[in-house]
Design a protein around this motif. Sequence first.
Motif, PDB file in Angstrom:
ATOM      1  N   VAL A 163       0.836  -1.204   0.000  1.00 17.18           N
ATOM      2  CA  VAL A 163       0.000   0.000   0.000  1.00 17.18           C
ATOM      3  C   VAL A 163       0.867   1.249   0.000  1.00 17.18           C
ATOM      4  O   VAL A 163       0.651   2.181  -0.785  1.00 17.18           O
ATOM      5  CB  VAL A 163      -0.956  -0.006   1.207  1.00 17.18           C
ATOM      6  N   LEU A 164       1.873   1.282   0.860  1.00 13.05           N
ATOM      7  CA  LEU A 164       2.731   2.463   0.943  1.00 13.05           C
ATOM      8  C   LEU A 164       3.526   2.678  -0.346  1.00 13.05           C
ATOM      9  O   LEU A 164       3.807   3.820  -0.725  1.00 13.05           O
ATOM     10  CB  LEU A 164       3.692   2.327   2.131  1.00 13.05           C
ATOM     11  N   ALA A 165       3.876   1.583  -1.028  1.00  7.02           N
ATOM     12  CA  ALA A 165       4.648   1.698  -2.274  1.00  7.02           C
ATOM     13  C   ALA A 165       3.843   2.350  -3.392  1.00  7.02           C
ATOM     14  O   ALA A 165       4.420   2.758  -4.407  1.00  7.02           O
ATOM     15  CB  ALA A 165       5.123   0.314  -2.721  1.00  7.02           C
ATOM     16  N   GLN A 166       2.531   2.469  -3.216  1.00  7.63           N
ATOM     17  CA  GLN A 166       1.722   3.176  -4.219  1.00  7.63           C
ATOM     18  C   GLN A 166       2.071   4.660  -4.257  1.00  7.63           C
ATOM     19  O   GLN A 166       1.781   5.344  -5.234  1.00  7.63           O
ATOM     20  CB  GLN A 166       0.235   3.011  -3.913  1.00  7.63           C
ATOM     21  N   GLU A 167       2.656   5.176  -3.152  1.00 12.02           N
ATOM     22  CA  GLU A 167       3.025   6.596  -3.042  1.00 12.02           C
ATOM     23  C   GLU A 167       1.828   7.490  -3.353  1.00 12.02           C
ATOM     24  O   GLU A 167       1.950   8.545  -3.966  1.00 12.02           O
ATOM     25  CB  GLU A 167       4.220   6.933  -3.947  1.00 12.02           C
ATOM     26  N   TYR A 168       0.660   7.031  -2.918  1.00 10.44           N
ATOM     27  CA  TYR A 168      -0.558   7.810  -3.108  1.00 10.44           C
ATOM     28  C   TYR A 168      -0.615   8.862  -2.000  1.00 10.44           C
ATOM     29  O   TYR A 168      -0.404   8.551  -0.823  1.00 10.44           O
ATOM     30  CB  TYR A 168      -1.775   6.889  -3.059  1.00 10.44           C
ATOM     31  N   PRO A 169      -0.905  10.122  -2.334  1.00 13.50           N
ATOM     32  CA  PRO A 169      -0.696  11.211  -1.366  1.00 13.50           C
ATOM     33  C   PRO A 169      -1.761  11.342  -0.280  1.00 13.50           C
ATOM     34  O   PRO A 169      -1.519  12.014   0.725  1.00 13.50           O
ATOM     35  CB  PRO A 169      -0.700  12.470  -2.256  1.00 13.50           C
ATOM     36  N   SER A 170      -2.944  10.742  -0.450  1.00 11.85           N
ATOM     37  CA  SER A 170      -4.028  10.954   0.518  1.00 11.85           C
ATOM     38  C   SER A 170      -4.618   9.596   0.877  1.00 11.85           C
ATOM     39  O   SER A 170      -5.498   9.085   0.195  1.00 11.85           O
ATOM     40  CB  SER A 170      -5.100  11.875  -0.087  1.00 11.85           C
ATOM     41  N   LEU A 171      -4.113   9.033   1.970  1.00 10.86           N
ATOM     42  CA  LEU A 171      -4.318   7.614   2.223  1.00 10.86           C
ATOM     43  C   LEU A 171      -4.649   7.375   3.698  1.00 10.86           C
ATOM     44  O   LEU A 171      -4.067   7.973   4.596  1.00 10.86           O
ATOM     45  CB  LEU A 171      -3.040   6.868   1.858  1.00 10.86           C
ATOM     46  N   GLU A 172      -5.592   6.482   3.940  1.00  6.72           N
ATOM     47  CA  GLU A 172      -5.912   5.974   5.272  1.00  6.72           C
ATOM     48  C   GLU A 172      -5.862   4.463   5.203  1.00  6.72           C
ATOM     49  O   GLU A 172      -6.552   3.853   4.381  1.00  6.72           O
ATOM     50  CB  GLU A 172      -7.297   6.442   5.700  1.00  6.72           C
ATOM     51  N   ILE A 173      -5.040   3.839   6.051  1.00  7.97           N
ATOM     52  CA  ILE A 173      -4.926   2.386   6.083  1.00  7.97           C
ATOM     53  C   ILE A 173      -5.638   1.878   7.334  1.00  7.97           C
ATOM     54  O   ILE A 173      -5.320   2.287   8.450  1.00  7.97           O
ATOM     55  CB  ILE A 173      -3.463   1.922   6.080  1.00  7.97           C
ATOM     56  N   ILE A 174      -6.607   0.996   7.131  1.00 11.05           N
ATOM     57  CA  ILE A 174      -7.371   0.401   8.228  1.00 11.05           C
ATOM     58  C   ILE A 174      -7.145  -1.105   8.206  1.00 11.05           C
ATOM     59  O   ILE A 174      -7.451  -1.774   7.218  1.00 11.05           O
ATOM     60  CB  ILE A 174      -8.876   0.704   8.088  1.00 11.05           C
ATOM     61  N   VAL A 175      -6.591  -1.646   9.289  1.00 16.34           N
ATOM     62  CA  VAL A 175      -6.443  -3.088   9.447  1.00 16.34           C
ATOM     63  C   VAL A 175      -7.508  -3.555  10.424  1.00 16.34           C
ATOM     64  O   VAL A 175      -7.625  -3.020  11.529  1.00 16.34           O
ATOM     65  CB  VAL A 175      -5.036  -3.454   9.946  1.00 16.34           C
ATOM     66  N   VAL A 176      -8.298  -4.539  10.005  1.00 18.16           N
ATOM     67  CA  VAL A 176      -9.350  -5.084  10.864  1.00 18.16           C
ATOM     68  C   VAL A 176      -8.909  -6.473  11.323  1.00 18.16           C
ATOM     69  O   VAL A 176      -8.817  -7.403  10.505  1.00 18.16           O
ATOM     70  CB  VAL A 176     -10.699  -5.163  10.125  1.00 18.16           C
ATOM     71  N   ASP A 177      -8.620  -6.587  12.608  1.00 25.07           N
ATOM     72  CA  ASP A 177      -8.215  -7.865  13.195  1.00 25.07           C
ATOM     73  C   ASP A 177      -9.472  -8.690  13.455  1.00 25.07           C
ATOM     74  O   ASP A 177     -10.265  -8.393  14.352  1.00 25.07           O
ATOM     75  CB  ASP A 177      -7.460  -7.609  14.501  1.00 25.07           C
ATOM     76  N   ASP A 178      -9.649  -9.736  12.663  1.00 24.50           N
ATOM     77  CA  ASP A 178     -10.847 -10.564  12.723  1.00 24.50           C
ATOM     78  C   ASP A 178     -10.638 -11.718  13.709  1.00 24.50           C
ATOM     79  O   ASP A 178     -10.615 -12.887  13.337  1.00 24.50           O
ATOM     80  CB  ASP A 178     -11.178 -11.086  11.324  1.00 24.50           C
ATOM     81  N   GLY A 179     -10.433 -11.364  14.993  1.00 24.01           N
ATOM     82  CA  GLY A 179     -10.325 -12.379  16.040  1.00 24.01           C
ATOM     83  C   GLY A 179      -9.075 -13.222  15.955  1.00 24.01           C
ATOM     84  O   GLY A 179      -9.112 -14.432  16.227  1.00 24.01           O
ATOM     85  N   SER A 180      -7.942 -12.623  15.589  1.00 22.87           N
ATOM     86  CA  SER A 180      -6.690 -13.376  15.470  1.00 22.87           C
ATOM     87  C   SER A 180      -6.194 -13.830  16.842  1.00 22.87           C
ATOM     88  O   SER A 180      -6.363 -13.136  17.851  1.00 22.87           O
ATOM     89  CB  SER A 180      -5.606 -12.516  14.816  1.00 22.87           C
ATOM     90  N   SER A 181      -5.558 -14.982  16.865  1.00 21.17           N
ATOM     91  CA  SER A 181      -4.839 -15.394  18.071  1.00 21.17           C
ATOM     92  C   SER A 181      -3.429 -14.829  18.062  1.00 21.17           C
ATOM     93  O   SER A 181      -2.743 -14.841  19.089  1.00 21.17           O
ATOM     94  CB  SER A 181      -4.804 -16.925  18.163  1.00 21.17           C
ATOM     95  N   GLU A 182      -2.969 -14.320  16.928  1.00 20.77           N
ATOM     96  CA  GLU A 182      -1.656 -13.691  16.817  1.00 20.77           C
ATOM     97  C   GLU A 182      -1.714 -12.254  17.314  1.00 20.77           C
ATOM     98  O   GLU A 182      -2.787 -11.643  17.403  1.00 20.77           O
ATOM     99  CB  GLU A 182      -1.176 -13.713  15.361  1.00 20.77           C
TER     100      GLU A 182
END
Length: 364
Positions: A163-182
């Motif tokens: 995602v970061l390698a896209q070098e897109y200037p206006s970006l929000e990254i949302i990670v949704v943890d779907d009940g991981s044990s990690e």
Amino acid sequence: SQFDRLAALQPYGVNLNRTDEKAIVHLTAGFAPQLRHAMALAAIATPRFAGLPETSFGPAPPLALQRAAAFTTLSQLPHAGRSTQEFIDRMVATLPGFELRLGTDLDRIPVAIRELLRQGPDTLRALAARESPMAAGGPRPLVSVIIPVHNGNTFLADAIRSVLAQEYPSLEIIVVDDGSSEDVETALRETGADVRLLRQENAGAAAARNRGIRDASGDVIAFLDVDDLWPAGALASLVDALAGHPDADVVRGRAQVTRFAGPGVPGEYLGSPAEAFPYYIGAGVYRRRAFETIGLFDPRLRFGEDTDWYTRAREGGLRIEQVDEVTLFVRRHEGNMTRGKSLAELNPLRLFKNVLDRRRAGGP
């Protein structure tokens, strides 16, 4: 047809009277002495209909040239694969690159091409180095990228870097943890990226994407599965296509399926992107209004939620634009969610039932 203008070639053509096939010309029959086995390349150009009488050339950014060359080649050339993509990348990096703006005066098109080729290498490079209007854009819309993860820490850093390698200037990254044990939070902290982390009990990828959509700030939404990658420039290309089609609700590209070969690389290409599954969610960008109109992904579906959503979108009259570019690498590996699943587990009957229920209810 345009072939009617080429009287000298017509005796060597086949499929001339068919409307469902392109004409084919066997040049060796009458022009063998004029055919070259190899020629030096002076420049590379991608065509565009300009709508003006005259044909002209303008600079084109390398990413536009790579995308224009790669999809058609990979989808139609037998035995094409990763090495083909690498050859295209080297060619684009080496040669002056142009946009060929095709005019309506057809007789002037070859004249314009000859005039360009009369220029020396230094002049061609100078012409190609001018700032491209395609590269100089205005403000970009905020894009919220939603990455669902369930025990996928092995791939998480790769996804964030993609995602970061896209070098897109206006970006929000949302990670949704779907009940991981990690420990997803620690894995994200180690990436050093500015990421919003949301958590939920394990409910599946569809529910995780829905959670991300509800919390997203952007009017444009994109998705990336944790084990997939985006090619360089894919996000900007999709957003530009969306801006060029104000009435479109979704713009999607094509997916190239690959065999996982380790962190940070797509791996060996498998099959043609033209024949890949058409509903890979991560291959497109979506206006928020698409979900407000059609609804979110069906959280009852652990598999097949992509097909279900696109079926509802088609039934509901959403405008979906297709671009012939590879905008997603789908990496196949031992841990893929669908690997080893039975037909019953992949929900085809529920998908059909959903369609029937909507039709009986008289709506999408």
